[in-house]
Write a protein that holds these residues in place. Structure first.
Motif, PDB file in Angstrom:
ATOM      1  N   VAL A 155      -0.915  -6.329   0.882  1.00  0.00           N
ATOM      2  CA  VAL A 155       0.105  -6.193   1.928  1.00  0.00           C
ATOM      3  C   VAL A 155       1.282  -5.445   1.336  1.00  0.00           C
ATOM      4  N   HIS A 156       1.794  -4.462   2.076  1.00  0.00           N
ATOM      5  CA  HIS A 156       2.958  -3.687   1.639  1.00  0.00           C
ATOM      6  C   HIS A 156       3.854  -3.468   2.857  1.00  0.00           C
ATOM      7  N   ARG A 157       4.972  -4.211   2.897  1.00  0.00           N
ATOM      8  CA  ARG A 157       5.881  -4.142   4.049  1.00  0.00           C
ATOM      9  C   ARG A 157       7.294  -3.776   3.605  1.00  0.00           C
ATOM     10  N   ASN A 158       7.938  -2.927   4.386  1.00  0.00           N
ATOM     11  CA  ASN A 158       9.336  -2.561   4.171  1.00  0.00           C
ATOM     12  C   ASN A 158      10.155  -2.926   5.402  1.00  0.00           C
ATOM     13  N   ASP A 172       0.737   8.342   1.040  1.00  0.00           N
ATOM     14  CA  ASP A 172       0.975   9.005  -0.244  1.00  0.00           C
ATOM     15  C   ASP A 172       2.279   8.588  -0.922  1.00  0.00           C
ATOM     16  N   SER A 173       3.124   7.836  -0.225  1.00  0.00           N
ATOM     17  CA  SER A 173       4.328   7.313  -0.862  1.00  0.00           C
ATOM     18  C   SER A 173       4.243   5.802  -1.044  1.00  0.00           C
ATOM     19  N   SER A 174       3.959   5.079   0.031  1.00  0.00           N
ATOM     20  CA  SER A 174       3.925   3.615  -0.046  1.00  0.00           C
ATOM     21  C   SER A 174       2.634   3.094  -0.679  1.00  0.00           C
ATOM     22  N   VAL A 175       1.496   3.448  -0.095  1.00  0.00           N
ATOM     23  CA  VAL A 175       0.228   2.892  -0.557  1.00  0.00           C
ATOM     24  C   VAL A 175      -0.177   3.423  -1.932  1.00  0.00           C
ATOM     25  N   SER A 176       0.478   4.480  -2.404  1.00  0.00           N
ATOM     26  CA  SER A 176       0.164   4.987  -3.748  1.00  0.00           C
ATOM     27  C   SER A 176       0.330   3.902  -4.801  1.00  0.00           C
ATOM     28  N   HIS A 177       1.251   2.952  -4.579  1.00  0.00           N
ATOM     29  CA  HIS A 177       1.402   1.840  -5.519  1.00  0.00           C
ATOM     30  C   HIS A 177       0.148   0.960  -5.528  1.00  0.00           C
ATOM     31  N   GLU A 178      -0.386   0.669  -4.342  1.00  0.00           N
ATOM     32  CA  GLU A 178      -1.609  -0.141  -4.278  1.00  0.00           C
ATOM     33  C   GLU A 178      -2.793   0.611  -4.877  1.00  0.00           C
ATOM     34  N   ILE A 179      -2.806   1.922  -4.708  1.00  0.00           N
ATOM     35  CA  ILE A 179      -3.887   2.725  -5.284  1.00  0.00           C
ATOM     36  C   ILE A 179      -3.911   2.551  -6.799  1.00  0.00           C
ATOM     37  N   ASP A 180      -2.754   2.701  -7.432  1.00  0.00           N
ATOM     38  CA  ASP A 180      -2.732   2.538  -8.884  1.00  0.00           C
ATOM     39  C   ASP A 180      -2.995   1.095  -9.287  1.00  0.00           C
ATOM     40  N   VAL A 226      -5.568  -2.489   2.480  1.00  0.00           N
ATOM     41  CA  VAL A 226      -4.110  -2.473   2.385  1.00  0.00           C
ATOM     42  C   VAL A 226      -3.518  -2.412   3.783  1.00  0.00           C
ATOM     43  N   GLU A 227      -2.741  -3.413   4.140  1.00  0.00           N
ATOM     44  CA  GLU A 227      -1.902  -3.344   5.340  1.00  0.00           C
ATOM     45  C   GLU A 227      -0.569  -2.767   4.904  1.00  0.00           C
ATOM     46  N   VAL A 228      -0.189  -1.620   5.458  1.00  0.00           N
ATOM     47  CA  VAL A 228       1.110  -1.019   5.155  1.00  0.00           C
ATOM     48  C   VAL A 228       1.915  -0.960   6.449  1.00  0.00           C
ATOM     49  N   PHE A 229       3.136  -1.507   6.393  1.00  0.00           N
ATOM     50  CA  PHE A 229       3.972  -1.678   7.590  1.00  0.00           C
ATOM     51  C   PHE A 229       5.413  -1.423   7.128  1.00  0.00           C
ATOM     52  N   VAL A 230       5.903  -0.208   7.357  1.00  0.00           N
ATOM     53  CA  VAL A 230       7.175   0.183   6.741  1.00  0.00           C
ATOM     54  C   VAL A 230       8.388  -0.011   7.641  1.00  0.00           C
ATOM     55  N   ASN A 231       8.174  -0.571   8.818  1.00  0.00           N
ATOM     56  CA  ASN A 231       9.292  -0.904   9.715  1.00  0.00           C
ATOM     57  C   ASN A 231       9.106  -2.313  10.265  1.00  0.00           C
ATOM     58  N   CYS A 232       8.782  -3.258   9.376  1.00  0.00           N
ATOM     59  CA  CYS A 232       8.534  -4.625   9.844  1.00  0.00           C
ATOM     60  C   CYS A 232       9.824  -5.303  10.291  1.00  0.00           C
ATOM     61  N   GLY A 233      10.983  -4.867   9.750  1.00  0.00           N
ATOM     62  CA  GLY A 233      12.269  -5.360  10.221  1.00  0.00           C
ATOM     63  C   GLY A 233      12.809  -6.582   9.526  1.00  0.00           C
ATOM     64  N   PHE A 234      11.969  -7.368   8.834  1.00  0.00           N
ATOM     65  CA  PHE A 234      12.463  -8.642   8.307  1.00  0.00           C
ATOM     66  C   PHE A 234      12.598  -8.705   6.795  1.00  0.00           C
ATOM     67  N   TYR A 236      11.186  -7.026   2.563  1.00  0.00           N
ATOM     68  CA  TYR A 236      10.277  -6.269   1.703  1.00  0.00           C
ATOM     69  C   TYR A 236       9.267  -7.245   1.120  1.00  0.00           C
ATOM     70  N   GLN A 237       8.000  -7.045   1.433  1.00  0.00           N
ATOM     71  CA  GLN A 237       6.948  -7.941   0.954  1.00  0.00           C
ATOM     72  C   GLN A 237       5.805  -7.148   0.347  1.00  0.00           C
ATOM     73  N   VAL A 238       5.373  -7.580  -0.820  1.00  0.00           N
ATOM     74  CA  VAL A 238       4.207  -7.007  -1.484  1.00  0.00           C
ATOM     75  C   VAL A 238       3.331  -8.161  -1.947  1.00  0.00           C
ATOM     76  N   ARG A 239       2.083  -8.186  -1.511  1.00  0.00           N
ATOM     77  CA  ARG A 239       1.165  -9.252  -1.884  1.00  0.00           C
ATOM     78  C   ARG A 239      -0.175  -8.651  -2.283  1.00  0.00           C
ATOM     79  N   CYS A 240      -0.897  -9.382  -3.121  1.00  0.00           N
ATOM     80  CA  CYS A 240      -2.233  -8.957  -3.512  1.00  0.00           C
ATOM     81  C   CYS A 240      -3.072 -10.190  -3.800  1.00  0.00           C
TER      82      CYS A 240
END
Length: 337
Positions: A155-158, A172-180, A226-234, A236-240
């Protein structure tokens, strides 16, 4: 090298200013010797109170500043390739924020240039490898007690996306972290990607496909979603969560004090990646400084930067085509074996 490693910081925006602060106040064994940013006023603001810093508008002028022994690149992605090649030409070790280059062709040129040198100079800024929780997750997987990994759920939320953020940048900007992170955690290459699009959130800017759901396949038979949601509003969450043959292990649950008051209980949610990963950034830069002072490069390699760019590029094609896309990597040079 001198008593303190002289570092040139390229870029004085949000990330660059934070690295200037980090080198000046948090990291031992280094000093900020020069800063370059086309906006010299912004650069001077970023170095206010830091002694002995020379400010330039041009990156190469900063690299040529007397006392500069290493480079930290925090400029926008399109400027990275030129800065890396300029650092290589001067024999300067580099910590380069991701992406190493926005396009895989540029990233491959960096790999080939470093391979011609015959020695590693570049480390790429995939800071999750330095996060305490991710390192514990890696240790559990490497121990093998849970059996082979079968799936990674990410999960990658902003809170919100910055102006000009595009649908492709979710990959290519957000999910690139999960890729690595997936490549590092599993020790496997990602070989194919599919990107699905639920209906856009009402909180997403007009025309932005947000959220997205990416599914990666690896050469070891693991599936990574990978769920990427960059306008979740609440927040910054990163989970794995790694699901293995005999159990699972998850990191990234919201941390912080549980406050109970007024008939409710709440835990604060970080609002920014510089808050959530502050300690990881500190550990990453300290490790880079320590290794550089010993003449070593120990972190994510230019090959890791290239692989992440190639996978992200395939992901953007998958998003645009609405179909599964395979990842084609160039042969890996012996330098990165």
């Amino acid at each position: 090298m001198g008593e303190l490693l002289g570092v040139a910081v390229l870029g004085a925006g949000h990330m660059g200013a934070d690295h200037i602060r980090r080198l000046d106040r948090m990291v031992s064994g280094a000093r900020v010797a020069a800063v370059a940013d086309p906006d010299e006023a912004r650069a001077r603001e970023a170095v206010a109170g830091v002694d002995g810093v020379v400010v330039h508008a041009e990156a190469e002028a900063a690299l040529d500043t007397p006392g500069v022994e290493a480079v930290l690149i925090a400029s926008p992605g399109p400027a990275h390739e030129e800065a890396l090649l300029a650092a290589f030409a001067r024999g300067l070790p580099v910590l380069c924020e991701k992406p190493m280059a926005p396009e895989s062709a540029g990233a491959l040129r960096v790999v080939e240039a470093e391979a011609r040198l015959g020695r590693r100079l570049a480390q790429v800024g995939f800071m999750r490898r330095y996060d305490a929780e991710y390192r514990r997750l890696k240790a559990v997987l490497d121990d093998g007690g849970l059996g082979r990994p079968l799936m990674l759920h990410c999960v990658h939320r902003n809170v919100s996306s910055p102006p000009g953020f595009t649908s492709a940048m979710l990959i290519d900007s957000s999910v690139s972290h999960e890729i690595d992170a997936a490549r590092w955690l599993l020790g496997q290459e990602l070989t194919a990607v599919t990107v699905l699009r639920p209906r856009p959130s009402a909180g997403a800017p007009q025309g932005l496909w947000d959220p997205q759901f990416a599914l990666f396949e690896t050469d070891g038979g693991v599936l990574v979603d990978v769920e990427v949601f960059v306008n979740c509003g609440f927040g910054y969450q990163v989970r794995c969560e790694a699901v293995c043959e005999s159990g699972s292990v998850r990191v990234g649950d919201d941390r912080g004090p549980l406050v109970t008051a007024g008939g409710s209980a709440a835990t604060p949610v970080p609002q920014d990646y510089l808050v959530r990963f502050a300690e990881a950034y500190d550990r990453e830069v300290q490790s880079w400084v320590d290794a550089t002072r010993r003449g070593l490069v120990t972190g994510p390699t230019a090959w890791d930067g290239y692989a992440a760019s190639a996978v992200a590029e395939a992901g953007v094609r998958a998003l645009e085509r609405g179909a599964r896309v395979t990842v084609d990597l160039a042969p890996r040079p012996a330098l990165y074996a």
